[in-house]
Design an enzyme around this catalytic site. Structure first.
Site, PDB file in Angstrom:
ATOM      1  N   TYR A  67       0.969  -1.131   0.016  1.00  0.00           N
ATOM      2  CA  TYR A  67       0.067  -0.237   0.067  1.00  0.00           C
ATOM      3  C   TYR A  67       0.905   1.418   0.014  1.00  0.00           C
ATOM      4  O   TYR A  67       1.473   1.664   1.025  1.00  0.00           O
ATOM      5  CB  TYR A  67      -0.963   0.101   1.339  1.00  0.00           C
ATOM      6  CG  TYR A  67      -1.929  -0.976   1.220  1.00  0.00           C
ATOM      7  CD1 TYR A  67      -2.294  -1.833   0.322  1.00  0.00           C
ATOM      8  CD2 TYR A  67      -2.549  -1.272   2.508  1.00  0.00           C
ATOM      9  CE1 TYR A  67      -3.460  -2.885   0.303  1.00  0.00           C
ATOM     10  CE2 TYR A  67      -3.618  -2.153   2.684  1.00  0.00           C
ATOM     11  CZ  TYR A  67      -3.897  -2.905   1.472  1.00  0.00           C
ATOM     12  OH  TYR A  67      -5.016  -3.836   1.553  1.00  0.00           O
ATOM     13  N   PHE A 219     -13.305  -4.169   1.125  1.00  0.00           N
ATOM     14  CA  PHE A 219     -14.502  -3.655   0.084  1.00  0.00           C
ATOM     15  C   PHE A 219     -15.883  -3.776   0.321  1.00  0.00           C
ATOM     16  O   PHE A 219     -16.627  -3.805  -0.250  1.00  0.00           O
ATOM     17  CB  PHE A 219     -14.010  -3.988  -1.206  1.00  0.00           C
ATOM     18  CG  PHE A 219     -12.704  -3.743  -1.782  1.00  0.00           C
ATOM     19  CD1 PHE A 219     -11.937  -2.634  -1.505  1.00  0.00           C
ATOM     20  CD2 PHE A 219     -12.134  -4.316  -2.776  1.00  0.00           C
ATOM     21  CE1 PHE A 219     -10.616  -2.565  -1.955  1.00  0.00           C
ATOM     22  CE2 PHE A 219     -11.247  -4.076  -3.465  1.00  0.00           C
ATOM     23  CZ  PHE A 219     -10.364  -3.314  -2.736  1.00  0.00           C
TER      24      PHE A 219
END
Length: 292
Positions: A67, A219
């Site tokens: 990330y 998500f």
């Protein structure tokens, strides 16, 4: 605020092996807004979001060394914001995937490369061990279909050495869970899952509950926005909350072993996400949302 009144504690807690976490946590992927390596970010704002999350009672933060963008990395921001870390803070990372400096994903790690990935997370976070490490298999959101035994076994050895506290798996199916549990304890399964996405994992979610394994959707808010949109909006109007809060509350309502790790780089969205821990959906709400 006392510990019992912290917003993130409103949904209760779960045991990730030896560690207790509030079921409403935080995912760090969106700290930069995007994984686009050219996108600039406001690092001070991201740091303030992380500190605010902890103030609200978040004690479970999900991260990964891959990330990052041109001017940020999630691990570096977490260290800048929160080190020295509180004793109750649980940091969870994932290994297997990695990205080069241009942002492109490299080939999936070999088992002998996992130590280097774990050590990278340790360096970047400034930790002597990582609380939880997930083996993330597959490419993108495509589920891996082969054996994970050799890779998971490599991580189990690092756990024995003390570099890792607990182990989890990500982007997997029920067969992977059984295979991993035959090698070492598994404290969590982290898959894409939401109200209207990857519902084929309903059975895996149930199985995790039976086995005392946390199910940690990623998500959960962004997945499947369109087909359930009207139903979500209807429930949101009933409670005078946002659609995202309804989706998070639905996620938490799927079982006491289900954790939520919504991420954001926006302070206002953070407060809304954490407040969803206290949103109790009625049976009528759940019937509305699950109408398919």
């Amino acid at each position: 605020m006392t510990e019992t009144t912290l917003p993130a504690a409103a949904a209760g807690t779960w045991q990730l092996g030896s560690r207790t976490v509030n079921r409403l946590g935080f995912g760090s992927m969106r700290l930069g807004g995007t994984l686009d390596p050219t996108a600039p970010i406001d690092a001070d704002r991201a740091i303030s979001v992380l500190r605010r999350a902890v103030e609200l009672g978040v004690n479970h933060i999900d991260t990964a060394a891959f990330y990052f963008g041109a001017t940020w990395s999630a691990n570096a921001l977490i260290k800048a914001a929160l080190a020295p870390y509180g004793d109750d803070l649980v940091l969870t990372t994932k290994v297997g995937p990695s990205r080069d400096e241009s942002g492109q994903f490299r080939p999936f790690a070999r088992p002998d490369e996992l130590r280097g990935q774990v050590e990278q997370n340790l360096r970047e976070l400034g930790r002597e061990h990582i609380d939880v490490v997930n083996l993330r298999i597959g490419t993108g959101l495509d589920r891996g279909t082969g054996s994970l035994a050799e890779h998971f076994g490599a991580l189990a050895e690092l756990r024995t050495e003390g570099l890792i506290g607990e182990l989890g798996i990500s982007n997997v199916n029920a067969e992977h869970l059984a295979e991993a549990r035959a090698i070492a304890p598994v404290v969590c399964v982290q898959n894409q899952y939401g109200l209207s996405a990857r519902r084929e994992d309903d059975e895996l979610l149930r199985l995790c509950g039976e086995q005392g394994v946390a199910f940690v959707p990623f998500f959960a808010v962004a997945s499947g926005q369109s087909d359930a949109g009207e139903r979500v909006a209807e429930v949101a109007r009933r409670h005078k909350v946002t659609d995202a809060q309804v989706r998070l509350a639905w996620t938490l309502a799927q079982g006491p072993h289900v954790l939520a790790i919504p991420g954001t780089s926006d302070p206002a969205h953070l407060d809304q996400n954490v407040a969803a821990a206290a949103l109790k959906l009625t049976d009528e709400d759940l019937k509305t949302l699950d109408a398919r």
